[in-house]
Design an enzyme around this catalytic site. Sequence first.
Site, short mmCIF file in Angstrom:
data_model
loop_
_atom_site.label_atom_id
_atom_site.label_comp_id
_atom_site.label_asym_id
_atom_site.label_seq_id
_atom_site.Cartn_x
_atom_site.Cartn_y
_atom_site.Cartn_z
N LYS A 101 0.80 -1.22 0.00
CA LYS A 101 0.00 0.00 0.00
C LYS A 101 0.84 1.28 0.00
O LYS A 101 0.44 2.29 -0.54
CB LYS A 101 -0.95 -0.01 1.20
CG LYS A 101 -2.04 -1.06 1.01
CD LYS A 101 -3.26 -0.74 1.83
CE LYS A 101 -4.47 -1.50 1.34
NZ LYS A 101 -4.36 -2.97 1.53
N GLU B 102 -10.25 6.76 2.76
CA GLU B 102 -11.19 5.80 3.34
C GLU B 102 -10.38 4.59 3.79
O GLU B 102 -9.29 4.34 3.29
CB GLU B 102 -12.21 5.36 2.28
CG GLU B 102 -11.70 4.29 1.30
CD GLU B 102 -10.56 4.71 0.38
OE1 GLU B 102 -10.33 5.92 0.23
OE2 GLU B 102 -9.87 3.81 -0.15
N SER C 146 1.69 -9.73 -1.05
CA SER C 146 1.32 -8.31 -0.93
C SER C 146 1.54 -7.74 0.47
O SER C 146 1.73 -6.54 0.61
CB SER C 146 -0.13 -8.13 -1.35
OG SER C 146 -0.99 -8.99 -0.62
C1 LIG Z 1 -5.26 -3.97 1.09
C2 LIG Z 1 -4.56 -5.23 0.84
C3 LIG Z 1 -4.90 -6.06 -0.26
C4 LIG Z 1 -6.07 -5.81 -1.16
O1 LIG Z 1 -6.01 -4.66 -1.94
P1 LIG Z 1 -5.68 -4.67 -3.49
O2 LIG Z 1 -5.99 -3.27 -3.90
O3 LIG Z 1 -6.58 -5.67 -4.16
O4 LIG Z 1 -4.26 -5.02 -3.64
C5 LIG Z 1 -4.15 -7.19 -0.47
N1 LIG Z 1 -3.11 -7.53 0.35
C6 LIG Z 1 -2.79 -6.75 1.40
C7 LIG Z 1 -1.65 -7.19 2.26
C8 LIG Z 1 -3.48 -5.59 1.68
O5 LIG Z 1 -3.13 -4.85 2.73
#
Ligand SMILES: *Cc1c(COP(=O)(O)O)cnc(C)c1O
Length: 393
Positions: A85, A107, A374
């Site tokens: 993020k 948000e 992610s």
């Molecule tokens: C917020 C988040 C997501 C989902 O958001 P995307 O916009 O689909 O990437 C996925 N993995 C993590 C670790 C997150 O914090």
Amino acid sequence: MKYKGKFGEYGGFYVPEVLMPALEELEEAFYKYYQDKEFVTQLNKLLGDYAGRPTPLYYAARFSERLGLKVFLKREDLLHGGAHKVNNTLGQGLLAKFMGKTKLIAETGAGQHGLATAMIGALFGFDTKIFMGTTDIERQSVNVHKMKLCGAEVIPVEGGTGTLKDAINDALRYWTANVTDTFYLFGSACGPHPYPTVVRHFQSCIGKETRRQCLEKIGSLPDMVVACVGGGSNAIGIFSGFLGDKDVRLIGVEAGGEGIKTGKHAASLVAGRIGVLHGSKAYLLQDEQGQVLETESVSAGLDYPAVGPEHCLLKDTGRAEYVEADDDDVLDAFELLSKSEGILPALESAHALAYLCSVKESLSPDITAVVNLSGRGDKDVGIVEKYRPVMTK
Ligand SMILES: *Cc1c(COP(=O)(O)O)cnc(C)c1O
């Protein structure tokens, strides 16, 4: 607006007239600065020194052995804040600074985007307000504390179900009344144009790095790239590096939750129909009357009833494939990666791992898969303990 922000029939800007000038100003500023030498230099420096890029591409040998194929992890979990993020909040935050804005709003659902925005608000000295549903505030108290520690104000949103959908509505409403000095830092590659394009751009560093690292480390491109999909930002970030490589399969994994049994899930691409939410046309979870459905998943970060427009087009053209993973398989995958590698994945990212686990039998051992990890799973330890108490015994 100069560009329509359409991905096939998806995307666009279905917003009230009063919001148009703000979106137009943002579009204009994005195209003015995103390739500007000074902007790019400052952003790259921050991505390196503040966020920790480039992130490693790690060959997960023991996890690979368990699956019977070669799995590389793109370690976005190692970034500051613990997830991808920060790529987006740094990019949009710097854009806000270049535009001369002094206030940020955002948000948040699970609190991860709120926190990533609060961090950047502190970094750039913005006055920062985070809109968050009252239900989510209760469920995510640790992130609420962290946001406040970074100096942000958390605005409780009472309406609706007190979750992300309601927080976005309130943030958009606030923005219409405060556009002059306020920048709306949107959290995923969805919402009205130009956000899907802006967020994709700021997350595309994941795909660029991964492609280069594959050529260096593997000596070829991978057979498949797998990422979880909530709004779609980490997935489009990594997919963007491989869209032109027709032999690389791109697989997005949505949250099946308990939905396969109960009908409650967050798999917009797998189970949604075309509709409009938060200013954008996309696959959307809705009932027969077009009412937006409640979503439910073990990972709060994937709990969004719509998805970014580019993914909708990639699904229709068949360039990317979209599947869902249910909560049980996600928890199994969480456990397997933790035990085999000592890496606790975010439950969101564990969806991508769960997909690989579910298809491992049908794949040959020379298949190379890259999984976008992610985020890290520290935030999810309590949830894992609740669902799988035996795992922590
Ligand atoms: C917020 C988040 C997501 C989902 O958001 P995307 O916009 O689909 O990437 C996925 N993995 C993590 C670790 C997150 O914090």
